[in-house]
Design a protein around this motif. Structure first.
Motif, PDB file in Angstrom:
ATOM      1  N   GLY A   1       0.733  -1.003  -0.285  1.00 43.36           N
ATOM      2  CA  GLY A   1       0.040  -0.310  -0.065  1.00 43.36           C
ATOM      3  C   GLY A   1       0.876   1.058  -0.035  1.00 43.36           C
ATOM      4  O   GLY A   1       1.940   1.389  -0.864  1.00 43.36           O
ATOM      5  N   ILE A   2       0.269   2.270   1.106  1.00 45.63           N
ATOM      6  CA  ILE A   2       0.647   3.287   1.330  1.00 45.63           C
ATOM      7  C   ILE A   2       2.655   3.480   1.318  1.00 45.63           C
ATOM      8  O   ILE A   2       4.257   3.598   1.011  1.00 45.63           O
ATOM      9  CB  ILE A   2       0.128   4.999   1.658  1.00 45.63           C
ATOM     10  N   ALA A  56      -6.960   3.065  -2.259  1.00 41.88           N
ATOM     11  CA  ALA A  56      -7.004   1.690  -3.525  1.00 41.88           C
ATOM     12  C   ALA A  56      -5.855   1.206  -2.691  1.00 41.88           C
ATOM     13  O   ALA A  56      -4.184   0.939  -3.495  1.00 41.88           O
ATOM     14  CB  ALA A  56      -7.130   1.636  -4.697  1.00 41.88           C
ATOM     15  N   THR A  57      -5.302   0.565  -1.615  1.00 39.50           N
ATOM     16  CA  THR A  57      -4.977  -0.175  -0.875  1.00 39.50           C
ATOM     17  C   THR A  57      -5.634  -1.919  -0.307  1.00 39.50           C
ATOM     18  O   THR A  57      -6.786  -2.227  -0.239  1.00 39.50           O
ATOM     19  CB  THR A  57      -4.064   0.294  -0.084  1.00 39.50           C
ATOM     20  N   ASP A 116      -4.450  -4.621  -4.877  1.00 37.55           N
ATOM     21  CA  ASP A 116      -4.062  -4.083  -7.268  1.00 37.55           C
ATOM     22  C   ASP A 116      -5.073  -3.561  -7.620  1.00 37.55           C
ATOM     23  O   ASP A 116      -5.139  -3.371  -9.141  1.00 37.55           O
ATOM     24  CB  ASP A 116      -3.877  -5.666  -7.418  1.00 37.55           C
ATOM     25  N   ALA A 117      -5.730  -3.338  -7.241  1.00 34.51           N
ATOM     26  CA  ALA A 117      -7.069  -2.517  -8.269  1.00 34.51           C
ATOM     27  C   ALA A 117      -6.977  -1.163  -8.749  1.00 34.51           C
ATOM     28  O   ALA A 117      -6.490  -0.974  -7.902  1.00 34.51           O
ATOM     29  CB  ALA A 117      -8.262  -2.570  -6.666  1.00 34.51           C
ATOM     30  N   ASP A 129      -4.667   6.678  -5.513  1.00 38.76           N
ATOM     31  CA  ASP A 129      -3.752   5.668  -5.832  1.00 38.76           C
ATOM     32  C   ASP A 129      -2.410   5.609  -4.804  1.00 38.76           C
ATOM     33  O   ASP A 129      -1.947   6.813  -4.393  1.00 38.76           O
ATOM     34  CB  ASP A 129      -2.830   5.904  -7.776  1.00 38.76           C
ATOM     35  N   ALA A 130      -2.159   4.735  -3.910  1.00 40.39           N
ATOM     36  CA  ALA A 130      -1.012   4.951  -2.861  1.00 40.39           C
ATOM     37  C   ALA A 130       0.356   5.837  -3.921  1.00 40.39           C
ATOM     38  O   ALA A 130       0.879   6.486  -2.867  1.00 40.39           O
ATOM     39  CB  ALA A 130      -0.404   3.412  -2.532  1.00 40.39           C
ATOM     40  N   ARG A 131       0.669   5.939  -4.927  1.00 36.05           N
ATOM     41  CA  ARG A 131       2.210   6.748  -5.229  1.00 36.05           C
ATOM     42  C   ARG A 131       1.456   7.973  -5.258  1.00 36.05           C
ATOM     43  O   ARG A 131       2.280   8.631  -5.452  1.00 36.05           O
ATOM     44  CB  ARG A 131       1.939   5.567  -6.807  1.00 36.05           C
ATOM     45  N   GLU A 132       0.101   8.536  -5.669  1.00 39.28           N
ATOM     46  CA  GLU A 132      -0.175   9.528  -5.617  1.00 39.28           C
ATOM     47  C   GLU A 132       0.599  10.516  -4.434  1.00 39.28           C
ATOM     48  O   GLU A 132       1.092  11.426  -4.210  1.00 39.28           O
ATOM     49  CB  GLU A 132      -1.397   9.708  -5.589  1.00 39.28           C
ATOM     50  N   VAL A 133      -0.057   8.960  -3.039  1.00 38.91           N
ATOM     51  CA  VAL A 133       0.255   9.595  -1.709  1.00 38.91           C
ATOM     52  C   VAL A 133       1.542   9.613  -1.459  1.00 38.91           C
ATOM     53  O   VAL A 133       2.463  10.390  -0.996  1.00 38.91           O
ATOM     54  CB  VAL A 133      -0.157   8.466  -0.481  1.00 38.91           C
ATOM     55  N   ALA A 134       2.245   8.530  -2.341  1.00 42.91           N
ATOM     56  CA  ALA A 134       3.428   8.343  -1.446  1.00 42.91           C
ATOM     57  C   ALA A 134       4.307   9.668  -2.390  1.00 42.91           C
ATOM     58  O   ALA A 134       5.737  10.412  -2.003  1.00 42.91           O
ATOM     59  CB  ALA A 134       3.903   7.751  -2.668  1.00 42.91           C
TER      60      ALA A 134
END
Length: 268
Positions: A19-20, A193-194, A201-202, A219-224
């Motif tokens: 996830g995040i 979505a985690t 994987d959604a 998206d977790a990548r947006e938070v990252a």
């Protein structure tokens, strides 16, 4: 007072096995940092994160950490700081929740959520901060909280209380540690979505969320990406803030309240 805006080189991300946390560890590695990744029960997931981080040329190490194991969780942070040779960025991402009505919530469940999301976070943040102060190079403390650090949700009394507490703690750290060149910031995600939201994987862009202004989960990548920015030299003057990343969800209070046509929300 001191001003430290040097490029960070060493980071710890708790619960970096999915996830995040996973996305954050990889983003920090891509930014040129060595990363220590902790895991609670999914060692294989943490190793996969480390492998992905290494594709960016970064050193990556892993360690088991149960933030509810107090105060031993702090010893793990001390050990990782030693293994990294110092610490510039600490991301407190580990957490848990419950979906139990307040009247039915047991004291044991309350304590577990508070220990994991608040008291364990306190211990780990304190150890990270002590290492940064001792080194004298400043640093970044970043806590992943939640939109529920700002607004509550039915069935989440323990989670809401813990996240409100963690957000308040970070504001205090900004006051007390600023003179050491250490900033403290909360990142408050909405629905992402985690695995934690049952969306392993959604594709968030394929999910329909009428109640979120942007119409989808995050998206977790947006938070990252947000966390990586907050850890970077250009973000050196951001401290004491809670940065919400929720697709506009928190703005929906009056709009959503006016649209609800039954009392089902009271028990769901």
């Amino acid at each position: 007072m001191t001003d430290h805006a040097h490029a960070p080189r060493r980071a710890i991300v708790t619960a970096g096995d999915s996830g995040i946390g996973r996305a954050t560890a990889v983003a920090l590695a891509a930014a040129g940092m060595e990363v220590a990744i902790t895991w609670h029960s999914d060692q294989a997931g943490a190793e996969q994160t480390a492998e992905e981080a290494r594709t960016h040329g970064a050193r990556a190490i892993t360690a088991q950490l149960d933030v509810a194991d107090i105060p031993a969780c702090g010893d793990v942070i001390d050990s990782l700081v030693g293994e990294l040779g110092g610490l510039d960025v600490f991301v407190n991402n580990a957490g848990t929740g419950s979906s139990t009505p307040f009247l039915d919530l047991s004291l044991d469940d309350w304590r577990h959520v508070l220990d994991t999301d608040l008291t364990g976070a306190f211990v780990c943040l304190q150890r990270a901060a002590r290492a940064m102060v001792a080194a004298g190079n400043g640093g970044r403390l970043i806590a992943v909280t939640s939109v529920h650090a700002h607004q509550p949700m039915v069935g989440s009394s323990a989670y809401d209380a813990a996240k409100h507490g963690l957000s308040g703690l970070m504001k205090n750290l900004a006051l007390e540690l600023g003179s050491a060149g250490i900033s403290a910031v909360s990142v408050a995600p909405g629905e992402i979505a985690t695995p934690m939201t049952g969306q392993t994987d959604a594709d968030p862009h394929a999910q329909d969320r009428p109640g979120i202004p942007l119409g989808r989960p995050g998206d977790a990548r947006e938070v990252a990406a947000l966390i990586a920015f907050l850890a970077s030299p250009p973000a050196a003057y951001i401290s004491g803030a809670s940065v919400v990343i929720d697709g506009g969800m928190l703005q929906m209070g009056p709009q959503a309240g006016a649209a609800i046509e039954s009392h089902e929300w009271r028990t769901t």
